[in-house]
Write a protein that holds these residues in place. Structure first.
Motif, PDB file in Angstrom:
ATOM      1  N   VAL A  37       0.849  -1.189   0.000  1.00  0.00           N
ATOM      2  CA  VAL A  37       0.000   0.000   0.000  1.00  0.00           C
ATOM      3  C   VAL A  37       0.889   1.245   0.000  1.00  0.00           C
ATOM      4  N   THR A  38       0.658   2.107  -0.965  1.00  0.00           N
ATOM      5  CA  THR A  38       1.395   3.376  -1.019  1.00  0.00           C
ATOM      6  C   THR A  38       0.470   4.581  -0.952  1.00  0.00           C
ATOM      7  N   ARG A  39      -0.791   4.408  -1.400  1.00  0.00           N
ATOM      8  CA  ARG A  39      -1.714   5.542  -1.474  1.00  0.00           C
ATOM      9  C   ARG A  39      -3.092   5.093  -0.989  1.00  0.00           C
ATOM     10  N   VAL A  40      -3.713   5.928  -0.144  1.00  0.00           N
ATOM     11  CA  VAL A  40      -4.999   5.591   0.472  1.00  0.00           C
ATOM     12  C   VAL A  40      -5.985   6.722   0.212  1.00  0.00           C
ATOM     13  N   LEU A  41      -7.224   6.360  -0.086  1.00  0.00           N
ATOM     14  CA  LEU A  41      -8.289   7.337  -0.314  1.00  0.00           C
ATOM     15  C   LEU A  41      -9.404   7.119   0.687  1.00  0.00           C
ATOM     16  N   PHE A  42      -9.785   8.178   1.421  1.00  0.00           N
ATOM     17  CA  PHE A  42     -10.911   8.117   2.358  1.00  0.00           C
ATOM     18  C   PHE A  42     -12.143   8.753   1.722  1.00  0.00           C
ATOM     19  N   ASP A 107     -13.167   7.315  19.913  1.00  0.00           N
ATOM     20  CA  ASP A 107     -12.645   8.533  20.522  1.00  0.00           C
ATOM     21  C   ASP A 107     -11.264   8.813  19.939  1.00  0.00           C
ATOM     22  N   PRO A 108     -11.154   9.765  19.015  1.00  0.00           N
ATOM     23  CA  PRO A 108     -12.220  10.589  18.438  1.00  0.00           C
ATOM     24  C   PRO A 108     -12.943   9.833  17.330  1.00  0.00           C
ATOM     25  N   GLY A 109     -14.190  10.246  17.085  1.00  0.00           N
ATOM     26  CA  GLY A 109     -15.004   9.570  16.097  1.00  0.00           C
ATOM     27  C   GLY A 109     -15.747  10.538  15.197  1.00  0.00           C
ATOM     28  N   VAL A 110     -16.781  10.017  14.545  1.00  0.00           N
ATOM     29  CA  VAL A 110     -17.516  10.780  13.535  1.00  0.00           C
ATOM     30  C   VAL A 110     -18.102  12.063  14.113  1.00  0.00           C
ATOM     31  N   SER A 111     -18.684  11.984  15.297  1.00  0.00           N
ATOM     32  CA  SER A 111     -19.322  13.170  15.870  1.00  0.00           C
ATOM     33  C   SER A 111     -18.301  14.170  16.405  1.00  0.00           C
ATOM     34  N   ASP A 112     -17.123  13.703  16.801  1.00  0.00           N
ATOM     35  CA  ASP A 112     -16.055  14.638  17.170  1.00  0.00           C
ATOM     36  C   ASP A 112     -15.645  15.471  15.963  1.00  0.00           C
ATOM     37  N   LEU A 243     -10.583  13.737   9.498  1.00  0.00           N
ATOM     38  CA  LEU A 243     -10.041  13.299  10.780  1.00  0.00           C
ATOM     39  C   LEU A 243      -9.329  11.963  10.629  1.00  0.00           C
ATOM     40  N   ALA A 244      -9.984  11.002   9.974  1.00  0.00           N
ATOM     41  CA  ALA A 244      -9.408   9.663   9.811  1.00  0.00           C
ATOM     42  C   ALA A 244      -8.123   9.715   8.994  1.00  0.00           C
ATOM     43  N   ALA A 245      -8.117  10.540   7.954  1.00  0.00           N
ATOM     44  CA  ALA A 245      -6.919  10.672   7.134  1.00  0.00           C
ATOM     45  C   ALA A 245      -5.754  11.218   7.952  1.00  0.00           C
ATOM     46  N   SER A 246      -6.029  12.191   8.819  1.00  0.00           N
ATOM     47  CA  SER A 246      -4.964  12.757   9.645  1.00  0.00           C
ATOM     48  C   SER A 246      -4.447  11.715  10.641  1.00  0.00           C
ATOM     49  N   GLN A 247      -5.351  10.850  11.142  1.00  0.00           N
ATOM     50  CA  GLN A 247      -4.923   9.789  12.054  1.00  0.00           C
ATOM     51  C   GLN A 247      -4.003   8.796  11.337  1.00  0.00           C
ATOM     52  N   LEU A 248      -4.357   8.419  10.110  1.00  0.00           N
ATOM     53  CA  LEU A 248      -3.500   7.497   9.366  1.00  0.00           C
ATOM     54  C   LEU A 248      -2.184   8.165   8.976  1.00  0.00           C
ATOM     55  N   ASP A 249      -2.222   9.438   8.662  1.00  0.00           N
ATOM     56  CA  ASP A 249      -0.984  10.177   8.377  1.00  0.00           C
ATOM     57  C   ASP A 249      -0.023  10.097   9.562  1.00  0.00           C
ATOM     58  N   TRP A 257       6.213   4.777   7.026  1.00  0.00           N
ATOM     59  CA  TRP A 257       5.597   4.144   5.863  1.00  0.00           C
ATOM     60  C   TRP A 257       5.576   5.046   4.627  1.00  0.00           C
ATOM     61  N   ASP A 258       5.585   6.327   4.821  1.00  0.00           N
ATOM     62  CA  ASP A 258       5.532   7.277   3.713  1.00  0.00           C
ATOM     63  C   ASP A 258       4.279   7.085   2.849  1.00  0.00           C
ATOM     64  N   LEU A 259       3.148   6.833   3.516  1.00  0.00           N
ATOM     65  CA  LEU A 259       1.888   6.710   2.787  1.00  0.00           C
ATOM     66  C   LEU A 259       1.433   8.068   2.269  1.00  0.00           C
ATOM     67  N   ARG A 260       0.783   8.066   1.112  1.00  0.00           N
ATOM     68  CA  ARG A 260       0.143   9.273   0.608  1.00  0.00           C
ATOM     69  C   ARG A 260      -1.358   9.111   0.836  1.00  0.00           C
ATOM     70  N   VAL A 261      -1.897   9.943   1.717  1.00  0.00           N
ATOM     71  CA  VAL A 261      -3.280   9.790   2.172  1.00  0.00           C
ATOM     72  C   VAL A 261      -4.119  10.942   1.629  1.00  0.00           C
ATOM     73  N   HIS A 262      -5.253  10.599   1.025  1.00  0.00           N
ATOM     74  CA  HIS A 262      -6.107  11.579   0.370  1.00  0.00           C
ATOM     75  C   HIS A 262      -7.535  11.473   0.905  1.00  0.00           C
TER      76      HIS A 262
END
Length: 304
Positions: A37-42, A107-112, A243-249, A257-262
């Motif tokens: 995995v090199t690139r992830v899309l949320f 925590d943190p989740g969708v409503s946060d 939020l989720a993308a920033s957590q994976l970053d 890992w040097d993932l590229r997260v979008h």
């Protein structure tokens, strides 16, 4: 470069599958655990537009909030739109992972994420998770407005801060009422009305509100006014993608890992247009010679 199994293990640590509702369908839908995995899309929805975007982006993994097969299936034939999604993913070596109700209560989740987009200060969950000794996980969030705003001002803020949709923000309540506390819940929230009453907040912002539950809720809370704000389902959950993308970053940086997260900005809300009524309500109808459409400057009546 990490393997898919390593990335999924990190995502499962953020949103454990065992914390999903029993009726839910979360986890990995498509993907080879050994693929790199090199690139992830949320994104919110696992629909064809998102998968096509992932192909163009060169993504190896798509993470969505909504499940692809919530109620199960007996076929993945490409003659059906969900089957075409699966075929496109597999042909292009793209994995699909889902975090739904396990991300709602996190925590943190969708409503946060929703509270953050609206510049609200979270004070706790609306429906606490009894398995969380710290009392931070659970459905929805109870928040403070610093400084207070009127219902109309808060609705205008929501219309400005959330992604634009055909629906915009609908309001039930007095636009001039002052709000100091607000409950929020990403996605469909009218099942939480009892918890909203118990929380003693001044307003509740969520999505997918229906006529009869809203009518009964507003009648039951009189004489104490409590406003309801109804946003588009997709718009209330999209902030979680960021939020989720920033957590994976952060995880990627920690592991080197040097993932590229979008984050996909494709609007997958199914409603595509909003035609505002040009007629006054029957109770306030003007004589024919004096009738006019509502002012286009009305922040609550104009389409968004």
């Amino acid at each position: 470069m990490p393997r898919l199994s390593e990335v999924i293990a990190a995502l499962e640590n953020l949103w454990p599958a065992e914390r999903a509702e029993s009726w839910d369908a979360v986890g990995t839908v498509v993907g080879d655990p050994d693929q790199q995995v090199t690139r992830v899309l949320f994104a919110v929805d696992p629909v064809q537009e998102i998968v096509d975007e992932a192909v163009k982006l060169g993504a190896d993994l798509v993470v969505t909030h909504h499940p692809l097969y919530l109620r199960g299936t007996t076929t993945v034939a490409a003659t059906h739109f969900k089957g075409r999604v699966v075929h496109t993913l597999i042909k292009n070596d793209i994995a699909l992972h889902v975090a739904h109700t396990n991300a709602d209560t996190a925590d943190p989740g969708v409503s946060d994420a929703l509270a953050g987009a609206l510049d609200l200060r979270v004070t706790g969950p609306l429906v606490p998770d009894p398995t969380d000794p710290e009392g931070r996980r659970g459905l929805g969030r109870v928040c403070a407005l610093d400084p207070p705003l009127t219902v109309g001002e808060f609705a205008a803020r929501a219309a400005e801060r959330l992604p634009a949709t055909a629906q915009g923000i609908r309001v039930a309540g007095d636009p001039e009422a002052l709000l100091r506390t607000v409950a929020v819940s990403g996605g469909s929230g009218d099942s939480l009305f009892d918890h909203v009453r118990a929380a003693g907040v001044d307003a509740f912002l969520t999505a997918d509100l229906r006529h009869h539950p809203v009518s009964e809720f507003t009648a039951a809370v009189t004489p104490r006014p409590l406003a309801l704000l109804d946003a588009a389902h997709w718009a209330t959950e999209w902030p979680w993608c960021e939020l989720a993308a920033s957590q994976l970053d952060e995880i990627s940086d920690r592991h080197g890992w040097d993932l590229r997260v979008h984050v996909s900005k494709t609007v997958t809300d199914p409603w595509t247009a909003h035609a505002a009524s040009a007629h006054p309500s029957p109770a306030t109808a003007l004589p024919t010679s004096a009738s006019r459409p509502p002012s286009s400057s009305d922040p609550l009546g104009a389409p968004n």
